[in-house]
Motif scaffolding. Sequence first.
Motif, PDB file in Angstrom:
ATOM      1  N   TYR A   1      -6.329   0.218   5.401  1.00 26.84           N
ATOM      2  CA  TYR A   1      -4.913  -0.045   5.140  1.00 26.84           C
ATOM      3  C   TYR A   1      -4.083   1.209   5.422  1.00 26.84           C
ATOM      4  O   TYR A   1      -4.561   2.345   5.256  1.00 26.84           O
ATOM      5  CB  TYR A   1      -4.706  -0.481   3.685  1.00 26.84           C
ATOM      6  CG  TYR A   1      -5.378  -1.785   3.344  1.00 26.84           C
ATOM      7  CD1 TYR A   1      -4.800  -3.001   3.672  1.00 26.84           C
ATOM      8  CD2 TYR A   1      -6.609  -1.788   2.689  1.00 26.84           C
ATOM      9  CE1 TYR A   1      -5.424  -4.198   3.361  1.00 26.84           C
ATOM     10  CE2 TYR A   1      -7.242  -2.979   2.376  1.00 26.84           C
ATOM     11  CZ  TYR A   1      -6.640  -4.187   2.710  1.00 26.84           C
ATOM     12  OH  TYR A   1      -7.268  -5.366   2.417  1.00 26.84           O
ATOM     13  N   ARG A   2      -2.855   0.963   5.825  1.00 29.05           N
ATOM     14  CA  ARG A   2      -1.915   2.049   6.051  1.00 29.05           C
ATOM     15  C   ARG A   2      -0.753   1.918   5.067  1.00 29.05           C
ATOM     16  O   ARG A   2      -0.461   0.811   4.613  1.00 29.05           O
ATOM     17  CB  ARG A   2      -1.379   1.993   7.479  1.00 29.05           C
ATOM     18  CG  ARG A   2      -2.441   2.223   8.549  1.00 29.05           C
ATOM     19  CD  ARG A   2      -1.832   2.121   9.929  1.00 29.05           C
ATOM     20  NE  ARG A   2      -2.817   2.355  10.967  1.00 29.05           N
ATOM     21  CZ  ARG A   2      -2.557   2.302  12.270  1.00 29.05           C
ATOM     22  NH1 ARG A   2      -1.318   2.008  12.685  1.00 29.05           N
ATOM     23  NH2 ARG A   2      -3.508   2.531  13.143  1.00 29.05           N
TER      24      ARG A   2
ATOM     25  N   VAL B   1      -7.497   2.750  -2.621  1.00 30.99           N
ATOM     26  CA  VAL B   1      -6.151   2.410  -2.172  1.00 30.99           C
ATOM     27  C   VAL B   1      -5.224   2.292  -3.380  1.00 30.99           C
ATOM     28  O   VAL B   1      -5.535   1.559  -4.341  1.00 30.99           O
ATOM     29  CB  VAL B   1      -6.145   1.086  -1.374  1.00 30.99           C
ATOM     30  CG1 VAL B   1      -4.729   0.724  -0.933  1.00 30.99           C
ATOM     31  CG2 VAL B   1      -7.046   1.208  -0.149  1.00 30.99           C
TER      32      VAL B   1
ATOM     33  N   GLU C   1     -12.482  -2.808   5.483  1.00 27.91           N
ATOM     34  CA  GLU C   1     -11.028  -2.962   5.492  1.00 27.91           C
ATOM     35  C   GLU C   1     -10.346  -1.592   5.498  1.00 27.91           C
ATOM     36  O   GLU C   1     -10.769  -0.683   4.796  1.00 27.91           O
ATOM     37  CB  GLU C   1     -10.561  -3.735   4.253  1.00 27.91           C
ATOM     38  CG  GLU C   1     -10.752  -5.232   4.339  1.00 27.91           C
ATOM     39  CD  GLU C   1     -10.185  -5.937   3.125  1.00 27.91           C
ATOM     40  OE1 GLU C   1      -9.744  -7.088   3.263  1.00 27.91           O
ATOM     41  OE2 GLU C   1     -10.186  -5.344   2.028  1.00 27.91           O
TER      42      GLU C   1
ATOM     43  N   GLN D   1     -10.836 -12.009   5.517  1.00 25.33           N
ATOM     44  CA  GLN D   1     -11.335 -11.356   6.718  1.00 25.33           C
ATOM     45  C   GLN D   1     -12.459 -12.136   7.405  1.00 25.33           C
ATOM     46  O   GLN D   1     -13.468 -11.567   7.839  1.00 25.33           O
ATOM     47  CB  GLN D   1     -11.837  -9.935   6.375  1.00 25.33           C
ATOM     48  CG  GLN D   1     -10.823  -9.059   5.683  1.00 25.33           C
ATOM     49  CD  GLN D   1      -9.632  -8.750   6.574  1.00 25.33           C
ATOM     50  OE1 GLN D   1      -9.784  -8.490   7.753  1.00 25.33           O
ATOM     51  NE2 GLN D   1      -8.442  -8.798   6.005  1.00 25.33           N
TER      52      GLN D   1
ATOM     53  N   GLU E   1      -3.754   6.248   0.334  1.00 26.18           N
ATOM     54  CA  GLU E   1      -5.200   6.115   0.170  1.00 26.18           C
ATOM     55  C   GLU E   1      -5.763   7.455  -0.268  1.00 26.18           C
ATOM     56  O   GLU E   1      -5.465   8.505   0.339  1.00 26.18           O
ATOM     57  CB  GLU E   1      -5.850   5.658   1.483  1.00 26.18           C
ATOM     58  CG  GLU E   1      -7.310   5.279   1.315  1.00 26.18           C
ATOM     59  CD  GLU E   1      -7.873   4.548   2.529  1.00 26.18           C
ATOM     60  OE1 GLU E   1      -9.086   4.324   2.577  1.00 26.18           O
ATOM     61  OE2 GLU E   1      -7.074   4.201   3.419  1.00 26.18           O
TER      62      GLU E   1
ATOM     63  N   VAL F   1      -1.846   0.899  -4.801  1.00 26.45           N
ATOM     64  CA  VAL F   1      -0.985  -0.220  -4.440  1.00 26.45           C
ATOM     65  C   VAL F   1       0.230  -0.267  -5.361  1.00 26.45           C
ATOM     66  O   VAL F   1       0.096  -0.205  -6.594  1.00 26.45           O
ATOM     67  CB  VAL F   1      -1.756  -1.555  -4.520  1.00 26.45           C
ATOM     68  CG1 VAL F   1      -0.860  -2.717  -4.098  1.00 26.45           C
ATOM     69  CG2 VAL F   1      -3.002  -1.502  -3.647  1.00 26.45           C
TER      70      VAL F   1
ATOM     71  N   LYS G   1     -13.140  -3.254  -1.969  1.00 28.18           N
ATOM     72  CA  LYS G   1     -12.561  -3.685  -0.699  1.00 28.18           C
ATOM     73  C   LYS G   1     -13.579  -4.512   0.071  1.00 28.18           C
ATOM     74  O   LYS G   1     -14.790  -4.329  -0.084  1.00 28.18           O
ATOM     75  CB  LYS G   1     -12.122  -2.469   0.130  1.00 28.18           C
ATOM     76  CG  LYS G   1     -11.004  -1.667  -0.499  1.00 28.18           C
ATOM     77  CD  LYS G   1     -10.416  -0.662   0.472  1.00 28.18           C
ATOM     78  CE  LYS G   1     -11.403   0.423   0.828  1.00 28.18           C
ATOM     79  NZ  LYS G   1     -10.780   1.458   1.692  1.00 28.18           N
TER      80      LYS G   1
ATOM     81  N   ASP H   1       1.586  -1.376   4.304  1.00 27.50           N
ATOM     82  CA  ASP H   1       0.940  -2.673   4.530  1.00 27.50           C
ATOM     83  C   ASP H   1       1.036  -3.525   3.278  1.00 27.50           C
ATOM     84  O   ASP H   1       0.852  -3.026   2.153  1.00 27.50           O
ATOM     85  CB  ASP H   1      -0.536  -2.481   4.895  1.00 27.50           C
ATOM     86  CG  ASP H   1      -0.720  -1.918   6.291  1.00 27.50           C
ATOM     87  OD1 ASP H   1       0.283  -1.851   7.021  1.00 27.50           O
ATOM     88  OD2 ASP H   1      -1.860  -1.548   6.635  1.00 27.50           O
ATOM     89  N   ARG H   2       1.284  -4.811   3.472  1.00 28.65           N
ATOM     90  CA  ARG H   2       1.274  -5.734   2.336  1.00 28.65           C
ATOM     91  C   ARG H   2      -0.166  -6.145   2.055  1.00 28.65           C
ATOM     92  O   ARG H   2      -0.961  -6.326   2.974  1.00 28.65           O
ATOM     93  CB  ARG H   2       2.138  -6.964   2.628  1.00 28.65           C
ATOM     94  CG  ARG H   2       3.615  -6.626   2.790  1.00 28.65           C
ATOM     95  CD  ARG H   2       4.487  -7.858   2.647  1.00 28.65           C
ATOM     96  NE  ARG H   2       4.393  -8.439   1.316  1.00 28.65           N
ATOM     97  CZ  ARG H   2       5.055  -7.999   0.261  1.00 28.65           C
ATOM     98  NH1 ARG H   2       5.850  -6.948   0.346  1.00 28.65           N
ATOM     99  NH2 ARG H   2       4.931  -8.603  -0.910  1.00 28.65           N
ATOM    100  N   ILE H   3      -0.491  -6.312   0.778  1.00 28.52           N
ATOM    101  CA  ILE H   3      -1.861  -6.611   0.396  1.00 28.52           C
ATOM    102  C   ILE H   3      -1.859  -7.579  -0.781  1.00 28.52           C
ATOM    103  O   ILE H   3      -0.985  -7.518  -1.650  1.00 28.52           O
ATOM    104  CB  ILE H   3      -2.617  -5.297   0.045  1.00 28.52           C
ATOM    105  CG1 ILE H   3      -4.099  -5.582  -0.208  1.00 28.52           C
ATOM    106  CG2 ILE H   3      -1.997  -4.620  -1.166  1.00 28.52           C
ATOM    107  CD1 ILE H   3      -4.921  -4.310  -0.381  1.00 28.52           C
TER     108      ILE H   3
ATOM    109  N   VAL I   1       0.851  -1.195   0.000  1.00 27.05           N
ATOM    110  CA  VAL I   1       0.000   0.000   0.000  1.00 27.05           C
ATOM    111  C   VAL I   1       0.884   1.242   0.000  1.00 27.05           C
ATOM    112  O   VAL I   1       1.787   1.389   0.841  1.00 27.05           O
ATOM    113  CB  VAL I   1      -0.931   0.007   1.230  1.00 27.05           C
ATOM    114  CG1 VAL I   1      -1.725   1.309   1.287  1.00 27.05           C
ATOM    115  CG2 VAL I   1      -1.868  -1.189   1.180  1.00 27.05           C
TER     116      VAL I   1
END
Length: 547
Positions: A180-181, A158, A178, A274, A153, A160, A174, A184-186, A150
């Motif tokens: 994300y920062r 997001v 969810e 999730q 945003e 990526v 999403k 972060d891996r996604i 990531v």
Amino acid sequence: MAITSANQLELLQTAEAVAREKMIDPTLVIEAMEESLSRAAKSRYGSEMDIRVKIDRKTGRATFTRVRTVVEDEELENYQAEMTVEQARQYMAEPNVGDVYTEEVPPVDMGRIAAQSAKQVILQKVREAERDRQYEEFKDRAGTIINGVVKREEYGNVIVDVGRGEGILRRNEKIGREGYRPGDRIRCYIKDVRREARGPQIFLSRTAPEFMAELFKMEVPEIYDGIIEIKAVARDPGSRAKIGVVSYDGSIDPVGACVGMRGSRVQAVVNELQGEKIDIIPWNEDMPTFLVNALQPAEVSKVVLDEDAERIEVVVPDEQLSLAIGRRGQNVRLASQLTGLDIDIMTEEEESQRRQKEFEERTKLFMDTLDLDEFFAQLLVSEGFTNLEEVAYVEQDELLVIDGVDEDTAEELQTRAREHLEEQARKALETARELGAEDSLIEFEGLTPQMVEALAKDGIKTLEDFATCADWELAGGWTTDGGERVKDDGLLEPFDVDLAEAQNMIMTARVMLGWVDPADLEPEASEEDEDAEGGEDGETAGQEEEV
């Protein structure tokens, strides 16, 4: 700035450095430099001149040449880039139209503005080459899973980092809430890769059904090897999903293989999604059987499939209704997505009430039209008779199996039914003529008086009108509006005319009117048939010659 021998090699070094940094072909960078130098030369010598620059790939020497093309006298427009045959004789021995004359011109001194312009050209070309490289790299990866980091945003979307490019995970792609920062891996599914004006766009998704299928492919070796196939996936992202699987090896249980030892395989997918609950269902070619499986954990008492309407009725015990529908209709909605059918769920009591209502309506029909008492009319309905046509034209033996019906009674029943049908036809024909229906339509084979009446009420009064109809206008059909299937009622649908019959009648009308050549409707003989006929003819001819 003139391009001297001191900085000739610097051109090649610069091209190599830019190519390495942007991971593109050095040739593209050199071509961009050639174009930028060419523009600078045109600004010095004149924009109408055709100045071309060639950079030697080994020495870095830039050669400036002026190009002029030989044209016809009357086609001469640009005196700087073109010349006539007569003019060309000064430079060429035997010039012809289309010949090109080139001469080297001195290198230009690039001022600050020209140098800045050249820089912009090079950057633009490099950017275009970088976009092309990125598109070519990712266009074939659509439909696969990719790991990324990531970056940021923007308005819920997001961005990526996927290696040599950036992908976008839109807000609606999403799972649930969810968040994300940066850093972060996604893991995402590449839904689409498109070439747009601002560069190639890589659209990612975590809600697509295909994402779940690809995750299972990664976790279940049998799916990757093709022993087990995922036939259908339906998801309510972040909440619940259903997946239909089939095994092509009788010794392997598809559901057990996807679940894994102590649920290890399916749990890996659940964790990635999730906590989304997943129902793994054995696929079955028989759609009602597959639907029964898909509605688990609810128990199903009865299934009635209407293939033409792509609808299915499901009857469940009264206490199972809420379980079959699920929370907020989730269970039945996912089962509908999985099977591709519209599902109507009813309890056994509701189905019994509906059957009772149909029984009463048919009983009343026979009582009113055949002048029967209630008990006798109920006997007819109980034996499976649903309309007057069945009573009027059925084999008499089928009436004789009813208790209390002898040959005289059966004959009387059929006579009354036929008389009533004839009277209905007569009235329908009178109404159709009053509405303006012409004989060409009334006498058309396949149309009953009641059908002609229905057509005339809708403004179809001639054979020409009928021939211009579409098959779905007559037989009805289904369309999708806003994601929901909507029923289109056909003019002849109440008379059980299906699409095939409607197509046949419309085409027959067009042939009768001369709009269509009957020969065009005949299937062409295959080459094999023609070869066979040719072979037979040849053999026959040979036999005749021998005789």
